[in-house]
Scaffold this active site. Structure first.
Site, mmCIF file in Angstrom:
data_model
loop_
_atom_site.group_PDB
_atom_site.id
_atom_site.type_symbol
_atom_site.label_atom_id
_atom_site.label_comp_id
_atom_site.label_asym_id
_atom_site.label_seq_id
_atom_site.Cartn_x
_atom_site.Cartn_y
_atom_site.Cartn_z
ATOM 1 N N CYS A 93 43.709 32.896 42.860
ATOM 2 C CA CYS A 93 43.938 33.464 41.591
ATOM 3 C C CYS A 93 45.353 34.377 41.350
ATOM 4 O O CYS A 93 46.560 34.067 41.343
ATOM 5 C CB CYS A 93 43.061 34.325 40.859
ATOM 6 S SG CYS A 93 42.626 34.456 39.350
ATOM 7 N N HIS A 206 37.464 31.589 42.643
ATOM 8 C CA HIS A 206 37.015 32.660 43.321
ATOM 9 C C HIS A 206 35.570 32.160 43.655
ATOM 10 O O HIS A 206 35.061 30.912 43.619
ATOM 11 C CB HIS A 206 36.651 33.911 42.450
ATOM 12 C CG HIS A 206 38.015 34.468 42.162
ATOM 13 N ND1 HIS A 206 38.608 35.330 42.884
ATOM 14 C CD2 HIS A 206 38.286 34.650 40.917
ATOM 15 C CE1 HIS A 206 39.657 35.907 42.408
ATOM 16 N NE2 HIS A 206 39.602 35.480 40.910
HETATM 17 N N1 GLN Z 1 45.085 39.601 36.828
HETATM 18 C C1 GLN Z 1 45.245 37.792 37.015
HETATM 19 C C2 GLN Z 1 44.590 37.525 35.645
HETATM 20 O O1 GLN Z 1 44.195 38.232 34.956
HETATM 21 C C3 GLN Z 1 44.600 37.501 37.965
HETATM 22 C C4 GLN Z 1 43.201 37.750 38.182
HETATM 23 C C5 GLN Z 1 42.184 37.305 39.193
HETATM 24 O O2 GLN Z 1 43.075 37.370 40.389
HETATM 25 N N2 GLN Z 1 41.095 36.991 38.993
HETATM 26 O O3 GLN Z 1 45.033 36.269 35.189
#
Ligand code: GLN
Length: 262
Positions: A93, A206
C-alpha cells in the site's frame, strides 16, 4: 541455507499488522530449517542491501508517508540497483505507492517516490476499503518458471484487505500483480491489483498478506533463495491446512462484501 530480510521503517510504516508478512517468512523458513535473519532499518538508518535477499516495507497513512519519504528517496538509487540485480521486494500500500514515481495526496502534497515501479499514485476523495480477491493466474507464468502451488484450486489467487484513497496507475514498464475478482484494486475501477517488476512486488493487500496466502509466501522465499544461491532451488511443501482455511474464510468475505466507494 539462509535468507536475509531487510525491513524498512518498521515503526512508521506498519498498518493493519503488515509486520505479519515478516513473521510469515521467518516462520516458513524456520519450519524448513532455513535460517532467516531480519534487519530493521529505521528512518535515518544506514541501508546495506549487499547481502540482502528480501526487502519489505509496510503501509502507512499519508502523514507517515510524509515522515519517511525524504529518507526513502535518499536510499532510492541503492534500492533500484538491488532490484535490477534480482533482489526480492514486497511493498504494501503506502510503500507500494512510494516505490512508484510519486504519490500526490488528495490535499495536493506531492511525495516523491523512488521509481522502482513505473507507476504513480494520486489521492482521491474515494476511500477504497474492503476485502479483496485477486486472480494472479498468468502473472507468474514465465517460460520454464515453476508455477507456484495455489490455495487448492489449481490457479493462483490472493486475498487481503485494502484501505486507501490513493489511485495507482501503472506505466508500460511494469505488470499488474493480478486481476481484481472482488474489491477496488489499484485505481478503484476493479480491474488490476498491485504490480510486479522483476522480483519486486507492490500490492494494496493488507491483512497481513502472506499468512493467508502461503503459496505467495513460498514464492517469495524461493526467489530469495535463488537470489542468494544463484541456482534453481525448490523448497518442500508445508502442511498449510490452517493457512488455507484462513484463505477460504477471507475469500468468502471478499465474495459476499458489498464493495462501494465510501
Ligand atoms: N496513505 C495512503 C492512502 O491512503 C496509503 C494507505 C495505506 O498504506 N493503507 O492511499
Amino acid at each position: 541455507m539462509k535468507v536475509k530480510l531487510v525491513h524498512l521503517y518498521p515503526d512508521e510504516m506498519n498498518l493493519y499488522g503488515d509486520y505479519g508478512n515478516i513473521l510469515s517468512i521467518v516462520k516458513r523458513c524456520t519450519w524448513r530449517g532455513i535460517d532467516a535473519e531480519v534487519v530493521k532499518i529505521k528512518k535515518g538508518g544506514k541501508l546495506n542491501l549487499a547481502d540482502a535477499d528480501i526487502l519489505f516495507m509496510g503501509g502507512g497513512q499519508d502523514r507517515s508517508q510524509q515522515l519517511i519519504t525524504d529518507d526513502l528517496v535518499s536510499k532510492g538509487s541503492q534500492i533500484r540497483e538491488a532490484v535490477e540485480e534480482g533482489l526480492c521486494a514486497l511493498t504494501i500500500c503506502g510503500a507500494y505507492q512510494l516505490f512508484g514515481h510519486y504519490f500526490r495526496t488528495k490535499e495536493g502534497a506531492e511525495l516523491p517516490g523512488i521509481s522502482v515501479f513505473d507507476a504513480y499514485t494520486v489521492g482521491s476523495d474515494d476511500r477504497m476499503i474492503g476485502n479483496v480477491l485477486v486472480d494472479c493466474t498468468g502473472t507468474f507464468k514465465k517460460p520454464g518458471e515453476a508455477q507456484p502451488v495455489s490455495a487448492g484450486k489449481g490457479y493462483l489467487e490472493l486475498v487481503g484487505f485494502e484501505n486507501h484513497s490513493g489511485k495507482t496507475y501503472l506505466g508500460e514498464n511494469v505488470n499488474p500483480l493480478g486481476k481484481v475478482v472482488y474489491g477496488f484494486g489499484n485505481d478503484g475501477t476493479k480491474t488490476w491489483e498491485g504490480c510486479r517488476y522483476k522480483n519486486a512486488f507492490g500490492t494494496y493487500l493488507h491483512g497481513s498478506l502472506l499468512p493467508k496466502n502461503p503459496w505467495f509466501a513460498d514464492y517469495i522465499i524461493t526467489l530469495a533463495l535463488k537470489h542468494r544461491y544463484r541456482s534453481d532451488i525448490q523448497i518442500d511443501a508445508l502442511d498449510d491446512s490452517v493457512e488455507h482455511s484462513a484463505f477460504n474464510s477471507a475469500k468468502k468475505r471478499a465474495m459476499t462484501a458489498k464493495t462501494t466507494h465510501l
